[in-house]
Design a protein around this motif. Structure first.
Motif, PDB file in Angstrom:
ATOM      1  N   ASP A 122       5.422  50.427 -42.523  1.00 23.66           N
ATOM      2  CA  ASP A 122       5.759  50.654 -41.119  1.00 23.66           C
ATOM      3  C   ASP A 122       5.587  52.149 -40.894  1.00 23.66           C
ATOM      4  O   ASP A 122       6.305  52.958 -41.475  1.00 23.66           O
ATOM      5  CB  ASP A 122       7.220  50.200 -40.924  1.00 23.66           C
ATOM      6  CG  ASP A 122       7.807  50.462 -39.544  1.00 23.66           C
ATOM      7  OD1 ASP A 122       7.515  51.528 -38.950  1.00 23.66           O
ATOM      8  OD2 ASP A 122       8.599  49.619 -39.081  1.00 23.66           O
ATOM      9  N   ASN A 127       6.280  56.159 -29.275  1.00 23.21           N
ATOM     10  CA  ASN A 127       6.908  55.447 -28.160  1.00 23.21           C
ATOM     11  C   ASN A 127       6.039  55.510 -26.914  1.00 23.21           C
ATOM     12  O   ASN A 127       5.477  56.557 -26.602  1.00 23.21           O
ATOM     13  CB  ASN A 127       8.276  56.060 -27.870  1.00 23.21           C
ATOM     14  CG  ASN A 127       9.154  56.040 -29.105  1.00 23.21           C
ATOM     15  OD1 ASN A 127       9.234  55.043 -29.809  1.00 23.21           O
ATOM     16  ND2 ASN A 127       9.788  57.170 -29.406  1.00 23.21           N
ATOM     17  N   HIS A 162       5.140  50.076 -35.383  1.00 19.45           N
ATOM     18  CA  HIS A 162       6.352  49.599 -34.703  1.00 19.45           C
ATOM     19  C   HIS A 162       6.556  50.440 -33.438  1.00 19.45           C
ATOM     20  O   HIS A 162       7.487  51.245 -33.335  1.00 19.45           O
ATOM     21  CB  HIS A 162       7.532  49.749 -35.662  1.00 19.45           C
ATOM     22  CG  HIS A 162       8.798  49.063 -35.269  1.00 19.45           C
ATOM     23  ND1 HIS A 162       9.023  47.725 -35.454  1.00 19.45           N
ATOM     24  CD2 HIS A 162       9.943  49.538 -34.701  1.00 19.45           C
ATOM     25  CE1 HIS A 162      10.242  47.407 -35.037  1.00 19.45           C
ATOM     26  NE2 HIS A 162      10.818  48.495 -34.566  1.00 19.45           N
ATOM     27  N   GLY A 164       7.438  51.892 -29.922  1.00 29.47           N
ATOM     28  CA  GLY A 164       8.593  51.763 -29.026  1.00 29.47           C
ATOM     29  C   GLY A 164       8.105  51.348 -27.645  1.00 29.47           C
ATOM     30  O   GLY A 164       7.826  52.184 -26.801  1.00 29.47           O
TER      31      GLY A 164
END
Ligand code: ARG
Length: 584
Positions: A122, A127, A162, A164
């Protein structure tokens, strides 16, 4: 062929069982490289640690092991030293044979692991609509290197971004999108929001100044969560815009990532909380659902909660991570999940792992690890900023590295009176600039903060990308000068004569140990250090031992050492995400 310590370990195992019985099978021989060549190449320290258990003197234990140790093909006769160290010196014939095997293999004699693991890495994980900052750059560079090493190791690696891409801020962003770009949804192709970070700031200003805007934003969050089509479309639009920006950076850095953002786990969150409740782990505290953590106390000395569902029904960053961890283990079949995230999130991961473990979601034998890294600092030791005090955009940072690499190159070309095409200059500047940024980051122990300095990272001296690239270029020069086709050297019989050849040969043959180590400890700086030392040892060898001028069979043997040095550099650098140059 397995690494030399691996081969020795097998021999020790046999000798131990032979001397002291089956119970000792699998005992670690505690092999270490000797730091003084007087004592040979490796030293086994197990005799001391077995003394208590076997109720014998370490030297006697060592003697019994040595009597049964069948290493005559690998080493000179072992010697016992001091309280019971077993010293091993590699044989010349063995080294020569190993080098020959290495030369004949396109993986440089390194077999993929026999026990591949499904591993999630990960990393990067910026974001949406926020700055992809230098912290994300570090995660991207380190995560990519770790993924590459594990892939080469033979593991089945899932590179997950991953992102955001979910949360209450989207209420504000979508409301502002509708206000500032009313046509966005009907003509999405024409939409050019430009800088999403600036967009975020403007949205925030509207949000802060206007209560009506706030109300709409809050309703929009509810609509987004309930799956309202138009709101979803607006959200998609914003995500796409960010995605395109992120992708530019990934393309430049040659990083592959599979996006699986926070939103992916959204539908699983109620189930996660419900399952935690079923296991009796959840306590309600002022309307919020909490898991009280072991080993964490607040200021008053009371147990600290991890809130998995807020009193308004919303979920947290941690809830999403719990869902993600569970999904990765159950659905992806991950045996190892590594999170390349800044050290500041250490507590977060520790808490998430604790709750997941208590819920039984991390079975025996499955490993969840936070791979932390420190901050990127400016040369003043403070957080990296532009001169005017703003956060540096990654694009600008990479551009600047390339620009400076180009200036250095042009200066050098002028000094050397060389003429090169624009294409050559552009390519070299690009490779040197980007690899310098990557290497500067990777060569630090990732757990410490590192000082970002263009001058240091672009220097041709020291532990830098240009120094390593240059060692590779040097070998290419030999091939040009002697019209050598390294791929067709014909019948090769290795012959090691001089000290620098031995030093280089042993170093070349230790690559597989280093890679095993990086795969288990996830410290890419170990590989950097190895490659740096390789370049130094190659340079020492090349300065002291004539190659093209040597007589056969020495000439071919030395050419093989050159070729293996270059191929090892190329492989090692590729595992760091760095490409090599033929000339620079
Ligand atoms: N998006 C987060 C940030 O920018 C990093 C996510 C790291 N990965 C994770 N599974 N929590 O801080």
């Amino acid at each position: 062929m397995s690494s030399i310590p691996e081969q020795l370990r097998l021999k020790f195992d046999r000798a131990l069982v032979d001397a002291f019985g089956e119970e000792l099978a699998g005992t670690d021989p505690l092999l270490a490289s000797t730091n003084n060549p007087k004592f040979g190449d490796y030293q086994a320290n197990l005799a001391m640690s077995l003394a208590k258990r076997l109720k014998q003197k370490p030297r006697d234990i060592a003697q019994q092991i040595v009597d049964r140790l069948e290493v005559s093909e690998i080493c000179e006769p072992p010697e016992i030293a001091g309280p019971g160290f077993i010293n091993l010196r590699l044989k010349r014939e063995f080294l020569e044979a190993q080098l020959q095997k290495m030369q004949g293999s396109d993986r440089l004699g390194i077999d993929p692991t026999e026990t591949p693991q499904t591993t999630v890495v990960d990393f990067s994980s910026p974001n949406i609509a926020k700055e992809m900052h230098v912290g994300h750059l570090r995660s991207t560079i380190i995560g990519d290197a770790i993924a590459r090493v594990l892939e080469f190791h033979g593991d089945n690696v899932l590179r997950l971004n991953h992102v955001g891409d979910w949360g209450t801020q989207f209420g504000m962003l979508i409301t502002y999108l509708r206000e500032a770009y009313p046509d966005a949804l009907t003509q999405p192709d024409a939409l050019d929001i430009g800088d999403l970070v600036a967009f975020y700031k403007k949205a925030k200003i509207r949000f802060d100044e206007d209560p009506e805007f706030q109300e709409t934003a809050r309703n929009t969050v509810v609509k987004l969560q309930s799956g309202d089509t138009e709101t979803r479309q607006a959200w998609e639009l914003l995500c796409d815009q960010s995605r395109r920006e992120f992708q530019k950076i990934y393309d430049r850095l040659d990083v592959q990532l599979q996006e699986r953002g926070e939103s992916f786990y959204n539908e699983m969150l109620p189930q996660v909380v419900e399952d935690l409740e079923k296991q009796g782990l959840v306590v309600e505290d002022q309307g919020a659902k909490c898991v009280f953590l072991e080993g964490y106390k607040n200021k008053e000395g009371n147990p600290q909660p991890l809130i998995v569902q807020k009193s308004d029904g919303g979920y947290n960053y941690a809830t999403t991570d719990l869902a993600a961890l569970r999904y990765r283990i159950r659905e992806d079949g991950a045996q190892r999940v590594v999170y390349v995230v800044d050290a500041g999130q250490g507590t977060h991961f520790d808490q998430v792992f604790q709750v997941a473990r208590r819920a039984g979601w991390i079975p025996e034998g499955v490993e969840a690890t936070h791979v932390p890294f420190g901050l990127v600092q400016g040369e003043d030791g403070k957080k990296l900023k532009t001169r005017s005090g703003e956060t540096i955009r990654l694009k600008d940072l990479l551009d600047e590295a390339v620009r400076r690499a180009r200036a250095d190159l042009e200066k050098r070309l002028q000094e050397e009176g060389r003429q090169e095409s624009e294409e050559f200059i552009e390519n070299v500047a690009n490779v040197v600039g980007l690899s310098s940024v990557k290497y500067a980051d990777l060569s630090q122990n990732r757990t410490s903060n590192y000082i970002f300095s263009y001058d240091k990272m672009l220097s041709l001296q020291g532990n830098t990308a240009p120094y390593l690239l240059y060692a590779f270029v040097r070998v290419q020069g030999i091939s040009r000068k002697g019209a050598i086709d390294f791929e067709n050297l014909g019948e090769v019989s290795m012959s090691l004569q001089e000290e620098p050849e031995f030093v280089l040969a042993k170093h070349l043959l230790s690559l597989s140990e280093i890679l095993d180590e990086v795969a288990s400890e996830l410290l890419p700086n170990r590989l950097c250090q190895y490659l740096f030392e390789l370049s130094q040892k190659f340079n020492q060898f090349y300065d002291k031992c004539p190659v093209l001028q040597a007589e056969e069979p020495l000439r071919t043997s030395r050419l093989v050492l050159c070729d293996l040095s270059a191929r090892t550099l190329k492989l090692g650098l590729s595992l760091l995400g760095i490409e090599v140059l033929e000339r620079m």
